[in-house]
Design a protein around this motif. Structure first.
Motif, PDB file in Angstrom:
ATOM      1  N   CYS A   5       0.468  -1.385  -0.099  1.00 21.13           N
ATOM      2  CA  CYS A   5       0.505   0.115   0.119  1.00 21.13           C
ATOM      3  C   CYS A   5       0.597   1.520   0.395  1.00 21.13           C
ATOM      4  CB  CYS A   5      -0.854   0.345   0.806  1.00 21.13           C
ATOM      5  SG  CYS A   5      -2.103  -1.544   1.626  1.00 21.13           S
ATOM      6  N   ASP A   6       1.793   1.504   0.908  1.00 21.34           N
ATOM      7  CA  ASP A   6       3.093   2.529   0.432  1.00 21.34           C
ATOM      8  C   ASP A   6       3.040   2.294  -1.373  1.00 21.34           C
ATOM      9  OD1 ASP A   6       2.654   3.494   3.654  1.00 21.34           O
ATOM     10  OD2 ASP A   6       4.070   2.300   4.426  1.00 21.34           O
ATOM     11  N   VAL A   7       4.159   1.012  -1.221  1.00 24.52           N
ATOM     12  CA  VAL A   7       4.502   1.164  -2.878  1.00 24.52           C
ATOM     13  C   VAL A   7       3.964   1.967  -3.974  1.00 24.52           C
ATOM     14  CG1 VAL A   7       4.748  -0.139  -4.601  1.00 24.52           C
ATOM     15  CG2 VAL A   7       6.125  -0.801  -1.688  1.00 24.52           C
ATOM     16  N   MET A   8       2.301   1.427  -3.895  1.00 16.79           N
ATOM     17  CA  MET A   8       1.136   1.988  -4.752  1.00 16.79           C
ATOM     18  C   MET A   8       1.325   3.610  -4.373  1.00 16.79           C
ATOM     19  SD  MET A   8       0.114  -0.462  -6.623  1.00 16.79           S
ATOM     20  CE  MET A   8       1.683  -1.394  -6.489  1.00 16.79           C
ATOM     21  N   ALA A   9       1.303   4.099  -3.741  1.00 17.14           N
ATOM     22  CA  ALA A   9       1.093   5.284  -2.532  1.00 17.14           C
ATOM     23  C   ALA A   9       1.887   6.271  -2.963  1.00 17.14           C
ATOM     24  CB  ALA A   9       0.869   5.056  -1.362  1.00 17.14           C
ATOM     25  N   VAL A  10       3.157   5.846  -2.785  1.00 14.32           N
ATOM     26  CA  VAL A  10       3.996   6.714  -3.256  1.00 14.32           C
ATOM     27  C   VAL A  10       4.398   6.762  -5.326  1.00 14.32           C
ATOM     28  CG1 VAL A  10       5.799   6.666  -1.512  1.00 14.32           C
ATOM     29  CG2 VAL A  10       6.367   5.067  -3.443  1.00 14.32           C
ATOM     30  N   SER A  11       4.254   6.369  -5.371  1.00 16.17           N
ATOM     31  CA  SER A  11       4.002   5.794  -6.879  1.00 16.17           C
ATOM     32  C   SER A  11       2.612   6.309  -7.836  1.00 16.17           C
ATOM     33  CB  SER A  11       4.042   4.503  -7.373  1.00 16.17           C
ATOM     34  OG  SER A  11       4.626   2.985  -7.002  1.00 16.17           O
ATOM     35  N   ILE A  12       1.747   6.602  -6.862  1.00 20.17           N
ATOM     36  CA  ILE A  12       0.539   7.229  -7.212  1.00 20.17           C
ATOM     37  C   ILE A  12       0.726   8.478  -7.063  1.00 20.17           C
ATOM     38  CG2 ILE A  12      -1.950   7.496  -7.333  1.00 20.17           C
ATOM     39  CD1 ILE A  12      -2.210   4.801  -6.522  1.00 20.17           C
ATOM     40  N   GLU A  13       0.726   9.128  -6.190  1.00 22.83           N
ATOM     41  CA  GLU A  13       1.877  10.436  -5.954  1.00 22.83           C
ATOM     42  C   GLU A  13       2.891  10.648  -7.448  1.00 22.83           C
ATOM     43  OE1 GLU A  13       1.698  11.370  -1.085  1.00 22.83           O
ATOM     44  OE2 GLU A  13       3.999  11.176  -1.771  1.00 22.83           O
ATOM     45  N   GLN A  14       4.063  10.109  -7.023  1.00 19.39           N
ATOM     46  CA  GLN A  14       4.955   9.966  -8.199  1.00 19.39           C
ATOM     47  C   GLN A  14       4.367  10.593  -9.588  1.00 19.39           C
ATOM     48  OE1 GLN A  14       8.017   8.179  -7.823  1.00 19.39           O
ATOM     49  NE2 GLN A  14       8.470   8.064  -5.944  1.00 19.39           N
ATOM     50  N   TRP A  15       3.252   9.784 -10.036  1.00 23.09           N
ATOM     51  CA  TRP A  15       2.660   9.853 -11.300  1.00 23.09           C
ATOM     52  C   TRP A  15       2.185  11.130 -11.028  1.00 23.09           C
ATOM     53  CZ3 TRP A  15      -2.801   9.216 -12.118  1.00 23.09           C
ATOM     54  CH2 TRP A  15      -2.910   9.006 -13.227  1.00 23.09           C
ATOM     55  N   HIS A  16       1.549  11.230 -10.611  1.00 22.74           N
ATOM     56  CA  HIS A  16       0.460  12.433 -10.381  1.00 22.74           C
ATOM     57  C   HIS A  16       1.273  13.723 -10.637  1.00 22.74           C
ATOM     58  CE1 HIS A  16      -2.893  14.866  -9.795  1.00 22.74           C
ATOM     59  NE2 HIS A  16      -2.220  15.674  -8.618  1.00 22.74           N
ATOM     60  N   LEU A  17       2.288  13.619  -9.831  1.00 21.76           N
ATOM     61  CA  LEU A  17       3.211  14.972  -9.830  1.00 21.76           C
ATOM     62  C   LEU A  17       4.050  14.917 -11.215  1.00 21.76           C
ATOM     63  CD1 LEU A  17       4.053  15.142  -5.770  1.00 21.76           C
ATOM     64  CD2 LEU A  17       2.786  16.554  -7.423  1.00 21.76           C
ATOM     65  N   LYS A  18       3.944  14.124 -11.817  1.00 20.11           N
ATOM     66  CA  LYS A  18       4.896  13.721 -12.937  1.00 20.11           C
ATOM     67  C   LYS A  18       6.847  13.300 -12.526  1.00 20.11           C
ATOM     68  CE  LYS A  18       2.455  15.290 -16.319  1.00 20.11           C
ATOM     69  NZ  LYS A  18       0.405  15.346 -15.702  1.00 20.11           N
ATOM     70  N   GLN A  19       7.109  13.208 -10.768  1.00 21.15           N
ATOM     71  CA  GLN A  19       7.889  13.384 -10.487  1.00 21.15           C
ATOM     72  C   GLN A  19       8.722  12.109 -11.142  1.00 21.15           C
ATOM     73  OE1 GLN A  19       7.069  13.590  -6.774  1.00 21.15           O
ATOM     74  NE2 GLN A  19       7.725  15.587  -6.704  1.00 21.15           N
ATOM     75  N   ASN A  20      10.322  11.553 -11.553  1.00 23.39           N
ATOM     76  CA  ASN A  20      10.727  10.750 -11.755  1.00 23.39           C
ATOM     77  C   ASN A  20      11.616  10.069 -10.169  1.00 23.39           C
ATOM     78  OD1 ASN A  20      13.113  11.943 -11.651  1.00 23.39           O
ATOM     79  ND2 ASN A  20      13.338  12.273 -13.270  1.00 23.39           N
ATOM     80  N   ALA A  21      12.199   9.154 -10.409  1.00 24.85           N
ATOM     81  CA  ALA A  21      12.775   8.015  -9.094  1.00 24.85           C
ATOM     82  C   ALA A  21      13.391   9.043  -8.588  1.00 24.85           C
ATOM     83  CB  ALA A  21      12.929   6.674  -9.679  1.00 24.85           C
ATOM     84  N   ALA A  22      13.910   9.708  -9.076  1.00 24.90           N
ATOM     85  CA  ALA A  22      15.398  10.457  -7.824  1.00 24.90           C
ATOM     86  C   ALA A  22      14.484  11.699  -7.948  1.00 24.90           C
ATOM     87  CB  ALA A  22      16.419  11.010  -9.547  1.00 24.90           C
ATOM     88  N   ASP A  23      14.206  12.427  -8.625  1.00 27.84           N
ATOM     89  CA  ASP A  23      13.377  13.625  -8.121  1.00 27.84           C
ATOM     90  C   ASP A  23      12.354  13.276  -7.163  1.00 27.84           C
ATOM     91  OD1 ASP A  23      15.265  14.595  -9.699  1.00 27.84           O
ATOM     92  OD2 ASP A  23      13.563  15.222 -10.977  1.00 27.84           O
ATOM     93  N   ALA A  24      11.974  12.437  -6.380  1.00 24.53           N
ATOM     94  CA  ALA A  24      10.188  12.573  -5.096  1.00 24.53           C
ATOM     95  C   ALA A  24      11.230  12.061  -4.008  1.00 24.53           C
ATOM     96  CB  ALA A  24       9.975  10.941  -6.003  1.00 24.53           C
ATOM     97  N   ASN A  25      10.143  12.359  -3.224  1.00 25.69           N
ATOM     98  CA  ASN A  25       9.746  12.865  -2.089  1.00 25.69           C
ATOM     99  C   ASN A  25      10.105  11.228  -1.335  1.00 25.69           C
ATOM    100  OD1 ASN A  25       8.352  12.420   0.558  1.00 25.69           O
ATOM    101  ND2 ASN A  25       8.991  14.794   0.328  1.00 25.69           N
ATOM    102  N   TRP A  26       9.195  10.479  -1.539  1.00 30.71           N
ATOM    103  CA  TRP A  26       9.622   9.160  -0.954  1.00 30.71           C
ATOM    104  C   TRP A  26       8.977   8.867   0.210  1.00 30.71           C
ATOM    105  CZ3 TRP A  26       9.855   5.025  -3.910  1.00 30.71           C
ATOM    106  CH2 TRP A  26      10.392   5.015  -5.241  1.00 30.71           C
TER     107      TRP A  26
END
Ligand SMILES: [Zn+2]
Length: 354
Positions: free
Chosen positions: A197-218
């Protein structure tokens, strides 16, 4: 069939170790918030849910669009769901928490539909029902087996839990797991359930914000920390860092990021919200190694493994094996992906069997 007991023992986004810490606080407001929030864990309001057979078909469903309804409990704890305030074809309610729940469940629906080709939690268009303003000063949110429920906090220490897309996504992802592998909510399988659920949550936030793995908040949940708590990264983070450290009210984030730190507590169903830090960090490491946008690489691999390749009582080793297998399956032309995933698990002390 999921019994009341199974869900009734489950806690909300804010884990028991934080609620307990607030309850023990000498700050009377926080003590009271924690007391009101503990209501959630009683299990009395959990839904009895009839579930179809374990694994739902993966055939593409005709798109029906999200079927959202948001109800307002206006400070009551029951009866759920409350008074209908916003529905798919209705007008905006003008109530901020109602609109936030509506918006965030829509984004979550779109992510599962567009990125993972799943039609709502059951892959058959299950309506996304939310109830907001649950109780007074309740600082938590949860999936009760059929719907989301959100407290609105006290406004000073905790803001309404509807404010966080990640929290909404986390709770809806519990619904996805309950309709697929239904990972048992205790010890390692429970930590995997929380981690998914945490993995999907950060994925959905990153998708929504168009952030790549390096730039995301996590980190997750920072949007609901009110001015009284001060700025925190979140209530947990998938990186190697602590989400909060020696915080005057929260203490220090207890999540381990390696199997060596596995907490054998009997609290919280065997530390499901603590030990989820280990598989969470494996996902983070895999995502960093694969690079690019998480939702195009690591997320579909995790989704394939966690919703299709695990048994109900899966261990961390099973998850390492399943995600490595899923990488081979989904990215057969990129053998380095499976290697990167096995390496990520090894870095947190878990050895894939393939
Ligand atoms: Zn959870």
């Amino acid at each position: 069939m999921v019994t009341i007991g199974e869900f009734g023992r489950r806690s909300g986004f804010l884990p028991p170790y934080i609620v307990r810490r607030l309850h023990e606080s000498e700050n009377a407001s926080l003590h009271n918030i924690a007391f009101d929030t503990r209501e959630l864990d009683s299990g009395a309001r959990m839904a009895r849910e009839v579930r179809p057979a374990r694994i739902m078909g993966r055939a593409a469903m005709p798109s029906v669009g999200p079927q959202r309804k948001v109800y307002d409990l206006a400070g009551n704890l029951d009866p759920l769901p409350g008074t209908l305030s916003r529905s798919e074809k209705g007008q905006p309610s003008g109530v901020e928490v109602v609109e936030e729940a509506f918006e965030h469940s829509g984004i979550t629906y779109n992510f599962f539909k567009k990125v993972l080709k799943r039609e709502s939690v059951d892959n058959a268009g299950h309506p996304l029902i939310s109830s907001v303003n649950y109780g007074v000063h309740v600082a938590n949110a949860f999936w009760n087996g059929v719907q989301m429920v959100y407290g609105s906090g006290d406004g000073h220490y905790f803001l309404p839990f509807t404010k966080s897309l990640g929290i909404c996504a986390h709770e809806i992802s519990h619904g996805v797991i309950s309709f697929t592998t239904n990972l048992a909510y205790s010890e390692q399988s429970g930590a995997l359930n929380e981690s998914f659920c945490d993995v999907m949550a950060v994925s959905i936030e990153q998708w929504h914000l168009k952030q790549n793995a390096a730039d995301a908040n996590w980190a997750l949940g920072r949007e609901v920390a009110g001015p009284g708590l001060g700025q925190i990264d979140g209530f947990r983070t998938l990186t190697a860092a602590k989400a909060f450290e020696e915080h005057v009210f929260l203490g220090t984030d207890p999540q381990p990021k390696h199997l060596d730190g596995y907490d054998t507590t009997s609290d919280d169903h065997g530390g499901v919200h603590v030990n989820s830090g280990i598989p969470n960090h494996a996902f983070y490491l895999a995502a960093q190694e694969l690079g690019g946008n998480v939702w195009e690489r690591a997320t579909p691999i995790w989704f394939e493994a966690f919703t299709g390749l695990l048994n109900q009582d899966a261990s961390f080793v099973d998850a390492a094996t399943a995600t490595t297998l899923a990488a081979k399956r989904l990215f057969s032309g990129e053998p380095s992906y499976a290697t990167a995933i096995a390496d990520a698990w090894r870095a947190v002390g878990v050895q894939s069997e393939v």
